[in-house]
Design a protein around this motif. Structure first.
Motif, short mmCIF file in Angstrom:
data_model
loop_
_atom_site.label_atom_id
_atom_site.label_comp_id
_atom_site.label_asym_id
_atom_site.label_seq_id
_atom_site.Cartn_x
_atom_site.Cartn_y
_atom_site.Cartn_z
N VAL A 1 0.86 -1.19 0.00
CA VAL A 1 0.00 0.00 0.00
C VAL A 1 0.90 1.23 0.00
O VAL A 1 1.86 1.31 0.78
CB VAL A 1 -0.93 0.03 1.23
CG1 VAL A 1 -1.64 1.38 1.31
CG2 VAL A 1 -1.96 -1.08 1.15
N THR A 2 0.57 2.19 -0.87
CA THR A 2 1.32 3.45 -0.93
C THR A 2 0.37 4.62 -0.72
O THR A 2 -0.71 4.67 -1.32
CB THR A 2 2.05 3.61 -2.28
OG1 THR A 2 2.97 2.54 -2.44
CG2 THR A 2 2.80 4.94 -2.34
N VAL A 3 0.75 5.54 0.14
CA VAL A 3 -0.04 6.73 0.43
C VAL A 3 0.85 7.96 0.27
O VAL A 3 2.01 7.95 0.70
CB VAL A 3 -0.60 6.68 1.88
CG1 VAL A 3 -1.31 7.98 2.21
CG2 VAL A 3 -1.55 5.50 2.05
N VAL A 4 0.32 9.00 -0.38
CA VAL A 4 1.07 10.25 -0.52
C VAL A 4 0.46 11.29 0.40
O VAL A 4 -0.77 11.48 0.43
CB VAL A 4 1.05 10.74 -1.98
CG1 VAL A 4 1.77 12.08 -2.09
CG2 VAL A 4 1.70 9.71 -2.90
N LEU B 1 2.71 8.23 10.76
CA LEU B 1 2.04 8.08 9.47
C LEU B 1 2.12 6.64 8.98
O LEU B 1 1.15 6.09 8.44
CB LEU B 1 2.67 9.03 8.44
CG LEU B 1 2.50 10.52 8.73
CD1 LEU B 1 3.25 11.35 7.70
CD2 LEU B 1 1.02 10.90 8.72
N VAL B 2 3.28 6.02 9.19
CA VAL B 2 3.43 4.60 8.84
C VAL B 2 2.44 3.77 9.66
O VAL B 2 1.76 2.88 9.14
CB VAL B 2 4.87 4.12 9.09
CG1 VAL B 2 4.97 2.60 8.99
CG2 VAL B 2 5.83 4.78 8.10
N SER B 3 2.37 4.07 10.96
CA SER B 3 1.44 3.35 11.84
C SER B 3 0.00 3.50 11.37
O SER B 3 -0.80 2.55 11.45
CB SER B 3 1.59 3.88 13.27
OG SER B 3 0.71 3.21 14.15
N GLY B 4 -0.32 4.69 10.85
CA GLY B 4 -1.67 4.91 10.33
C GLY B 4 -1.99 4.01 9.15
O GLY B 4 -3.09 3.48 9.03
N VAL B 5 -1.01 3.82 8.26
CA VAL B 5 -1.21 2.93 7.11
C VAL B 5 -1.34 1.48 7.59
O VAL B 5 -2.22 0.73 7.14
CB VAL B 5 -0.05 3.06 6.11
CG1 VAL B 5 -0.20 2.05 4.98
CG2 VAL B 5 0.01 4.48 5.55
N ILE B 6 -0.49 1.09 8.52
CA ILE B 6 -0.54 -0.29 9.05
C ILE B 6 -1.88 -0.55 9.74
O ILE B 6 -2.50 -1.60 9.55
CB ILE B 6 0.62 -0.52 10.04
CG1 ILE B 6 1.96 -0.55 9.28
CG2 ILE B 6 0.43 -1.81 10.84
CD1 ILE B 6 3.18 -0.60 10.18
N GLY B 7 -2.35 0.42 10.52
CA GLY B 7 -3.55 0.21 11.32
C GLY B 7 -4.85 0.35 10.56
O GLY B 7 -5.89 -0.11 11.04
N THR B 8 -4.82 0.98 9.37
CA THR B 8 -6.06 1.19 8.63
C THR B 8 -6.07 0.54 7.24
O THR B 8 -7.14 0.31 6.68
CB THR B 8 -6.35 2.70 8.45
OG1 THR B 8 -5.30 3.29 7.67
CG2 THR B 8 -6.44 3.40 9.79
N ARG B 9 -4.88 0.23 6.67
CA ARG B 9 -4.84 -0.26 5.29
C ARG B 9 -4.18 -1.63 5.15
O ARG B 9 -4.74 -2.53 4.54
CB ARG B 9 -4.09 0.76 4.41
CG ARG B 9 -4.69 2.16 4.39
CD ARG B 9 -5.94 2.21 3.54
NE ARG B 9 -5.63 1.93 2.15
CZ ARG B 9 -5.17 2.84 1.27
NH1 ARG B 9 -4.98 4.09 1.66
NH2 ARG B 9 -4.93 2.51 0.02
#
Length: 331
Positions: free
Chosen positions: A214-217, A258-266
């Motif tokens: 998953v990639t988020v900008v 921000l990384v934790s946000g991706v791990i926890g939601t995506r």
């Protein structure tokens, strides 16, 4: 909130009581006895309402003390009948400025029974509980009353649609919290709102494959950096407007967040628990520049492992890996 003190005297009480009428002390004792002995709920409701009214007038305090009326009020707080709870907390609110009654109310179990009313749906009960805590809170009692959970509950009441509750909650927070504490409460409240908008069902390990990515900008603004600094206390000038924007650096911990946000939601998503991390901060990450956050699954078993990196202008500024576990959790 209206003035709760009635300027009565014993002489005025005598004038209000008919010559042939029942003695006030005896009457209050009869009411307390009836409450404890009757099995009729409507009778208990009427009795507790009468006692709460007597508690409004300080001239009755000696009689209420003798009859253990405060203990009756406290007892009602744990009952399933909202009318009894309302009469009980109203009576406590009327009594709480008396030194003797205050000392009893501030006993840990009694105070906990009052604060437990703050999340209730009944606005009348919540308003009386909030008024009681407001009256009880002084420099001497603040540490005992203003514990984190109570402050969080009252902060949430500042968003209430019930105007008196909203106003009184604001008064309580502004009188008893520092500006820094208020800012932190608002930030935490915003975090909870964002989480509540991301309702997802729990995912299982079987839904993922090694190589999933998953990639988020994200563009990290100065306001976000400032908010993070206030929340954490990390006000190092390199993160602030004290230095030119071209040299202003994002907190490393904010990148990890921000990384934790991706791990926890995506990926893997809701229900993920981080067990351990290895972090490498390779370059400075600057404010108001886009950051590309990438999380990749490299091991898919009971203890999962992901690798992650943050890039800015094509260069890796932060990378690491984390071991994770999925829990049976539902938002």
């Amino acid at each position: 909130m209206s003035d709760r003190i009635m300027f009565s005297t014993k002489e005025r009480l005598r004038r209000r009581t008919p010559a042939a009428g029942i003695d006030r002390e005896e009457y209050i004792e009869h009411l307390v006895e009836e409450f404890h002995t009757t099995t009729n709920v409507e009778a208990q409701e009427q009795v507790s309402a009468n006692l709460a009214n007597f508690a409004y007038d300080p001239v009755n305090y000696p009689f209420l003390k003798k009859s253990s009326c405060l203990e009756l009020f406290i007892q009602t707080l744990s009952l399933p009948n909202d009318k009894l709870v309302l009469h009980g907390i109203a009576g406590i609110c009327n009594l709480c400025l008396d030194e003797y009654f205050e000392s009893v109310i501030l006993a840990p179990t009694n105070l906990a029974a009052i604060t437990a009313l703050l999340p209730k749906d009944n606005t009348e009960i919540v308003l009386q509980a909030l008024a009681t805590l407001t009256l009880l809170t002084t420099p001497k009692t603040k540490e005992q009353i203003c514990i984190p959970k109570v402050v969080r509950d009252i902060q949430r009441l500042r968003e209430s649609k019930h105007i008196p509750i909203k106003r009184l909650a604001s008064v309580f927070i502004e009188d008893n919290c520092t500006k820094t504490e208020i800012i932190q409460l608002k930030l935490l409240q915003n975090i909870r709102k964002n989480l509540s908008q991301s309702i997802r069902q729990f995912c299982t390990v079987e839904q993922f494959r090694v190589g999933d990515e998953v990639t988020v900008v994200k563009r990290i603004t100065q306001k976000e950096v400032d908010d993070f600094a206030r929340l954490t206390g990390d006000t190092n000038p390199i993160h602030t407007t004290q230095v030119p924007e071209s040299k202003r650096v994002v907190h490393g911990a904010l990148l990890n967040g921000l990384v934790s946000g991706v791990i926890g939601t995506r990926l893997p998503g809701p229900g993920t628990v981080v067990l351990s991390q290895k972090l490498h901060f390779l370059r400075k990450c600057y404010v108001n520049e886009e950051v590309e956050i990438c999380v990749r699954l490299v091991e898919n078993r009971k203890i999962m492992r992901v690798q992650f990196e943050c890039q800015q202008e094509g260069e890796i500024v932060f990378k690491g890996d984390a071991r994770l576990m999925m829990t049976h959790f539902r938002l």
